[in-house]
Design a protein around this motif. Structure first.
Motif, PDB file in Angstrom:
ATOM      1  N   LEU A  83      -3.703  19.569  17.730  1.00  0.00           N
ATOM      2  CA  LEU A  83      -3.521  18.141  17.468  1.00  0.00           C
ATOM      3  C   LEU A  83      -2.188  17.891  16.770  1.00  0.00           C
ATOM      4  CD1 LEU A  83      -4.546  15.252  17.462  1.00  0.00           C
ATOM      5  CD2 LEU A  83      -5.772  15.755  15.326  1.00  0.00           C
ATOM      6  N   SER A  84      -1.814  18.745  15.804  1.00  0.00           N
ATOM      7  CA  SER A  84      -0.543  18.575  15.088  1.00  0.00           C
ATOM      8  C   SER A  84       0.633  18.664  16.049  1.00  0.00           C
ATOM      9  CB  SER A  84      -0.402  19.638  13.995  1.00  0.00           C
ATOM     10  OG  SER A  84      -1.391  19.474  13.002  1.00  0.00           O
ATOM     11  N   ARG A  85       0.564  19.626  16.973  1.00  0.00           N
ATOM     12  CA  ARG A  85       1.649  19.762  17.942  1.00  0.00           C
ATOM     13  C   ARG A  85       1.756  18.518  18.831  1.00  0.00           C
ATOM     14  NH1 ARG A  85      -0.783  24.999  18.416  1.00  0.00           N
ATOM     15  NH2 ARG A  85       0.472  26.578  17.299  1.00  0.00           N
ATOM     16  N   LEU A 140       4.870  10.430  12.177  1.00  0.00           N
ATOM     17  CA  LEU A 140       3.466  10.193  11.838  1.00  0.00           C
ATOM     18  C   LEU A 140       2.933  11.408  11.084  1.00  0.00           C
ATOM     19  CD1 LEU A 140       0.900   8.503  11.988  1.00  0.00           C
ATOM     20  CD2 LEU A 140       0.455   9.500  14.250  1.00  0.00           C
ATOM     21  N   PRO A 141       2.613  11.277   9.780  1.00  0.00           N
ATOM     22  CA  PRO A 141       2.191  12.449   9.002  1.00  0.00           C
ATOM     23  C   PRO A 141       0.784  12.905   9.385  1.00  0.00           C
ATOM     24  CG  PRO A 141       2.135  10.479   7.644  1.00  0.00           C
ATOM     25  CD  PRO A 141       2.734  10.076   8.956  1.00  0.00           C
ATOM     26  N   CYS A 142       0.616  14.225   9.449  1.00  0.00           N
ATOM     27  CA  CYS A 142      -0.668  14.840   9.781  1.00  0.00           C
ATOM     28  C   CYS A 142      -0.967  15.883   8.706  1.00  0.00           C
ATOM     29  CB  CYS A 142      -0.611  15.468  11.173  1.00  0.00           C
ATOM     30  SG  CYS A 142      -2.156  16.223  11.697  1.00  0.00           S
ATOM     31  N   ALA A 149       4.926  15.790  19.003  1.00  0.00           N
ATOM     32  CA  ALA A 149       5.626  15.415  20.232  1.00  0.00           C
ATOM     33  C   ALA A 149       5.599  13.908  20.452  1.00  0.00           C
ATOM     34  CB  ALA A 149       4.991  16.126  21.428  1.00  0.00           C
ATOM     35  N   MET A 150       4.499  13.232  20.049  1.00  0.00           N
ATOM     36  CA  MET A 150       4.363  11.789  20.254  1.00  0.00           C
ATOM     37  C   MET A 150       5.194  10.992  19.256  1.00  0.00           C
ATOM     38  SD  MET A 150       0.244  11.685  20.864  1.00  0.00           S
ATOM     39  CE  MET A 150       0.166   9.940  20.532  1.00  0.00           C
ATOM     40  N   ALA A 206       3.570  23.869  13.227  1.00  0.00           N
ATOM     41  CA  ALA A 206       3.072  22.988  14.289  1.00  0.00           C
ATOM     42  C   ALA A 206       3.347  21.518  13.989  1.00  0.00           C
ATOM     43  CB  ALA A 206       1.573  23.200  14.496  1.00  0.00           C
ATOM     44  N   GLY A 207       3.808  21.210  12.778  1.00  0.00           N
ATOM     45  CA  GLY A 207       4.132  19.823  12.463  1.00  0.00           C
ATOM     46  C   GLY A 207       3.268  19.211  11.387  1.00  0.00           C
TER      47      GLY A 207
END
Length: 544
Positions: free
Chosen positions: A69-71, A80-82, A75-76, A100-101
């Motif tokens: 989901l983080s990846r 947007l913080p996760c 990309a989107m 992964a972000g």
């Protein structure tokens, strides 16, 4: 101040854990709404239909995991913080999550870290978006300037100090059959025969050594193989701390065939004077936009560093508080003093205000450029002379503000005036540049820091609109006052002027607008040029 409202996507397949997390956020006083998803697929579906400010996700999920989901979120929307919230997570998975972000990872047994992490991400998201907004503004200004260059019919190019081409306009690409992408980074030694390249490079180096403006006539071969007579005008410009050369080419082949020798020379120099003004304008605008952009960037770096220092201090306090140990009062006092909160309290609002002023300055410069560069038509238009003069003062700011202060006295009741706007702007620009040169010469005898005065006023005199442009420069010697409107007559040194500025001004005001141009001058005290334009349109159209 009330906390900002948050739209949170909670990706958690355990009802109990989801409830515990929501209650923890409520107890912390956050203002939020939760959109629940139980799988990666459902989370992505929610993101496609709902605006979300923050994602809290478990590691283990049906049909995937929090890393996937983080990846996908990275990309989107990278802004947007996760945050990963999991019951059990090893160090290897935590590192992979950050790669992964994910912005952070929180163990469900240590939810006390969750709210500070959320608040930190809120603040960092604001800073990221502000930075992106500034970057977008800079890109927008660059695109505007490139569009402005592409509207010019003459080839325009610019190089850095080492002679590497940095860009050109569409007319240059068409004339020489080279794309901007292929041109950038190359030098004349890669594009032209050695002898010609050495000659052009020497001219550029001489210009960079003495600044000013350089123009000359040359013969060049276009992409179709034909030889063309051109007038080349070059000027230096500043890009940050690097000096470079901007140049324009005017094709005069057709005129040379149609006119006799004197008419040909007059046309060439008249066009060169116009290109000289364009060169001054391009160099000045590049400098004027670069200055506020630089201190916006400096302020952003300062705010980032200050935020990181304060956040680091708070994180240390939080860690000590979690460990149930109280910091030593003396040590705590020293750490607070090291932060220098009084300095930050004074400088942070100032940095923000300066940045906002910088953005406003760039916006006003671009607006003035649009007004100044309006091409006009074949017939006179109703023009607000006050606004036209203000735009010209803005775009010529770099030419006079180092040597003179400016006073304006515009008549707010002055009606619209039938006018060829672009020619009128050119006249005002020429007179302002002349005034700056005269003041600069006068200041040289007054010592360092001396500043002159330029005063611009408008008023209505009967059926005429009157514009006065005064300076405290050297004045015009009495023995040459009768000659100043003659073509080619100039008292400036070689490279400083063509002798066409006042001749063109006389032609524009008297011949095209059927107005009057006069002056009052006292040697050693200064000069006032007086322009008068009829308030009623003439029946003649554009003459050239």
């Amino acid at each position: 101040m009330a906390p900002p409202f948050l739209r949170i996507l909670l990706v958690e397949d355990s009802d109990l854990d989801a409830l515990l997390i929501q209650r923890h956020l409520q107890k912390a006083g956050l203002d939020f709404e939760v959109h629940r998803a139980v799988s990666v697929a459902e989370a992505l579906s929610t993101l496609a239909s709902v605006q979300i400010d923050l994602i809290l996700t478990d590691y283990r999920l049906p049909g995937g995991d929090g890393l996937a989901l983080s990846r996908a979120v990275q990309a989107m929307d990278p802004d947007l913080p996760c945050i990963l919230v999991s019951g059990q997570i090893g160090e290897d998975i935590a590192v992979e999550a950050l790669h992964a972000g994910a912005r952070d990872f929180i163990l469900k047994g240590h939810l006390a870290r969750l709210v500070p992490a959320i608040q930190r991400e809120q603040a960092e998201t604001v800073l990221r978006r502000q930075r992106h907004s500034l970057e977008a503004a800079e890109i927008g200004q660059a695109k505007f300037l490139q569009t402005l260059l592409d509207t010019l019919p003459n080839p325009v190019f610019f190089k850095d100090r080492e002679g590497r081409y940095q860009g050109c306009n569409r007319a240059f690409e068409c004339a020489f059959g080279v794309s901007k992408a292929d041109l950038c980074g190359k030098t004349v030694f890669e594009l032209l025969p050695k002898t010609m390249a050495e000659h052009l490079h020497a001219q550029d180096q001489a210009l960079l050594a003495h600044s000013g403006i350089q123009f000359y006539q040359s013969q060049v071969q276009f992409a179709d193989g034909t030889l063309h007579e051109v007038v080349i005008s070059k000027a230096t410009y500043m890009d940050g701390t690097t000096q470079g050369v901007v140049g324009t080419l005017m094709d005069i082949t057709a005129r040379k065939k149609a006119e006799d020798e004197r008419q040909q020379m007059e046309a060439q120099l008249r066009q060169a004077q116009k290109l000289e003004a364009i060169g001054q304008l391009a160099a000045g605008i590049a400098h004027e936009i670069n200055t506020p952009t630089q201190y916006i960037g400096d302020n952003a770096i300062f705010l980032r560093d200050a935020f990181q220092n304060v956040l680091g201090f708070l994180a240390e306090l939080q860690q000590e508080s979690t460990a149930d140990t109280l910091p030593d009062p003396g040590t705590l006092k020293d750490r607070i003093e090291a932060l220098d909160l009084d300095y930050l309290r004074e400088e942070i609002p100032r940095a923000i205000q300066q940045s906002l002023e910088g953005v406003d300055r760039v916006s006003r410069i671009v607006s003035a450029m649009k007004d100044f560069s309006h091409p006009g038509g074949a017939a006179q238009e109703q023009v607000d002379l006050n606004r036209a003069i203000e735009s010209t003062l803005t775009v010529s700011h770099n030419a006079w503000h180092y040597v003179a202060t400016l006073e304006t006295d515009f008549d707010p009741e002055l009606p619209l005036v039938p006018c060829f706007a672009s020619e009128f702007n050119q006249v005002v620009l020429n007179l302002l540049v002349n005034a700056a040169h005269a003041i600069e010469e006068a200041n040289a005898s007054k010592g360092p820091g001396a500043m002159g005065l330029i005063r611009v006023s408008t008023r209505r005199v009967g059926d005429m609109a009157e514009i006065r442009i005064s300076d405290t420069g050297t004045g015009i010697p009495e023995q040459i006052q009768s000659r100043i409107f003659e073509p080619f007559f100039t008292t400036k040194p070689v490279g400083k002027g063509t002798g066409q500025g006042l001749s063109i001004a006389h032609g524009v005001i008297v011949e095209k607008h059927h107005g009057r141009i006069d002056f009052q001058s006292t040697q050693g005290k200064g000069t006032t040029f007086i322009l008068q334009l009829p308030l009623h349109p003439s029946n003649t159209g554009r003459t050239s």
